[in-house]
Design an enzyme around this catalytic site. Structure first.
Site, PDB file in Angstrom:
ATOM      1  N   ASP A   1      44.649  35.416  29.450  1.00 51.36           N
ATOM      2  CA  ASP A   1      44.475  36.709  30.114  1.00 51.36           C
ATOM      3  C   ASP A   1      45.844  37.392  30.151  1.00 51.36           C
ATOM      4  OD1 ASP A   1      43.804  38.886  31.657  1.00 51.36           O
ATOM      5  OD2 ASP A   1      43.390  37.753  33.485  1.00 51.36           O
TER       6      ASP A   1
ATOM      7  N   ASP B   1      47.637  40.964  31.283  1.00 51.70           N
ATOM      8  CA  ASP B   1      47.388  42.135  32.106  1.00 51.70           C
ATOM      9  C   ASP B   1      48.606  43.050  32.101  1.00 51.70           C
ATOM     10  OD1 ASP B   1      46.959  43.900  34.400  1.00 51.70           O
ATOM     11  OD2 ASP B   1      45.356  42.516  34.946  1.00 51.70           O
TER      12      ASP B   1
ATOM     13  N   GLU C   1      28.405  27.314  33.375  1.00 48.78           N
ATOM     14  CA  GLU C   1      28.429  28.138  34.586  1.00 48.78           C
ATOM     15  C   GLU C   1      28.629  29.615  34.254  1.00 48.78           C
ATOM     16  OE1 GLU C   1      30.876  29.064  38.727  1.00 48.78           O
ATOM     17  OE2 GLU C   1      31.724  27.662  37.262  1.00 48.78           O
TER      18      GLU C   1
END
Length: 465
Positions: free
Chosen positions: A144, A146, A75
């Site tokens: 991830d 941040d 995807e």
């Protein structure tokens, strides 16, 4: 186009792409990003071939054991101009991927899981029984990190803003997580990428990592979970064991403590002025120690010493007090808790736990900064400077300048175009340090699986009538 929506107009050929700049374009490029010039980036610089080779994992059709459906079951999602969001896209081959991206010109490309069927056919696998369920079967283990998750300890920036004073927090995260993934879990094929604005992404691409279950991903993610609590919790790191776990001890000794004392303490002025050092004292579970430190520091608040010297000297005072032999185990561990509170990686846990989570693709251009999401060398991450990462405008200016010097040469190949810009170094690192070793391992796995299948087929008994 197969399963994609129809392309909107012809895809411009490279030789048709002109580098002329209008006054309006120049205003856009001052901020590093322009939708029109993004088309030029996809037309001339985006490393389509390398990205396709990566995401194919050796299933390129050159070996009889390849899975021809592999890439078509991956995807992708696009975020187009005006926040138009397209999910469940996929491509059957490299040319379709390139043509679609160039035609759609996405402001953001996200990569998802490899599913059991092509994403476009998912509706036929919903509500039709347990044997027809649209589900992910493979996905890189991703992380991830941040900078906004460090806002409670940053005194230089907040929100999406970053600077060279707070960026070392990302350096620490890369060093700690990368070492643990390699030494504690045995992973080898790990890609670190700058997010383009305020953080970093990690892709663990070993075959074993790609096939982890959600439960296994959660366990690995929890392995890195040290910072807990919420905005209403002053103390978010609690070390209750008698000694540090070997992974934590390594992180503390090799990375966190040196960075805290040499960089973070000074960069963030953690112990001056009063508002900053009160946040540190909130982590000390002894009122007498806090009062003692507060009195000493207030007496010296008019010191003529440099601000960095004040932070360093106050830390030595606090550290010596907490580590004194007269103090209990809890206070001695408090030094480690403070260091970890201000340095240990803070992961977005939900990103890593589930196979179907999307993550931004490397080499995208961040629309807010215009910076390219380039790979980061974990072995040299302390030298990485996010403020010097190439911007879209910089790359196109480099192309313009190069072509002005060599106007007599007409060469439209993307490889040569990359070599004309500073992006070429980033793609070369991606190819040589990450992609080549990964493809070697992936192709060996494809070949081994094929030989095993042949052996199983040959060992089956035959029926003679």
């Amino acid at each position: 186009m197969g399963q994609q929506q129809q392309q909107e107009g012809p895809v411009p050929m490279e030789e048709d792409v002109k580098m002329e700049t209008t006054a309006e374009d120049s205003r856009h490029l001052q901020h590093g990003f322009s939708p029109d010039y993004l088309k030029l980036y996809y037309g001339r610089l985006f490393p389509f071939a390398e990205m396709y080779k990566w995401l194919s994992y050796g299933n390129d059709g050159k070996h009889p054991g390849c899975d021809p459906s592999f890439i078509a079951r991956r995807e992708f999602s696009f975020t187009l101009e005006h926040d138009i969001y397209l999910r469940y896209l996929s491509f059957h081959d490299a040319s379709e991927m390139e043509a679609t991206i160039r035609a759609k010109c996405p402001h953001k490309i996200d990569i998802g899981a490899v599913y059991n069927v092509e994403p476009a056919k998912r509706t036929a696998y919903s509500g039709a029984g347990s044997d027809r369920v649209f589900s992910p079967v493979e996905r890189e283990l991703v992380f991830d990190i941040d900078m906004t998750d460090y806002d409670d300890i940053r005194n230089c920036c907040s929100g999406a803003d970053i600077c060279l004073k707070c960026w070392p927090l990302m350096t620490i995260a890369i060093k700690v997580v990368d070492t643990a993934l390699r030494d504690d879990f045995g992973f080898e094929h790990i890609l670190w990428v700058y997010s383009g604005r305020r953080g970093v992404h990690c892709w663990v691409c070993d075959a074993r990592a790609r096939r982890l279950t959600n439960e296994q991903r959660t366990s690995i993610t929890d392995y890195f979970r040290l910072y807990k609590g919420n905005e209403n919790t002053a103390k978010k790191v609690s070390l209750v064991a008698a000694s540090l776990h070997p992974s934590l001890l390594r992180a503390y000794t090799d990375v966190c403590r040196p960075f805290f004392e040499d960089t973070i303490l000074l960069n963030q002025s953690l112990l001056t002025p009063e508002g900053n050092y009160e946040r540190v004292l909130d982590l000390v579970p002894d009122d007498a120690v806090k009062t003692n430190m507060r009195d000493r520091w207030q007496e010296n608040r008019r010191s003529s010493a440099a601000r960095e010297d004040v932070n360093a000297s106050r830390w030595r005072q606090l550290k010596q007090t907490l580590e004194s032999k007269q103090k209990g185990q809890a206070l001695r561990r408090c030094v480690e808790e403070i260091v970890f509170s201000y340095t240990y990686p803070r992961l977005d846990m939900e990103v890593s736990k589930h196979m179907n989570h999307l993550l931004k693709a490397p080499f995208c251009v961040h629309p807010k900064t215009g910076r390219v999401c380039v790979p980061i060398d974990p072995q040299k991450c302390e030298t990485f400077d996010p403020t010097t990462v190439p911007t879209l405008s910089q790359l196109l200016n480099e192309l313009n300048e190069n072509e002005a010097k060599h106007s007599s040469i007409n060469n439209g190949s993307k490889t040569r175009d990359l070599e004309k810009t500073s992006l070429g170094r980033a793609v070369h690192f991606f190819q040589t340090s990450f992609l080549d070793p990964l493809l070697q391992a992936s192709k060996a796995e494809v070949a081994a699986a094929y030989q095993e299948k042949l052996h199983e087929s040959a060992s089956r008994p035959t029926l003679n009538w």
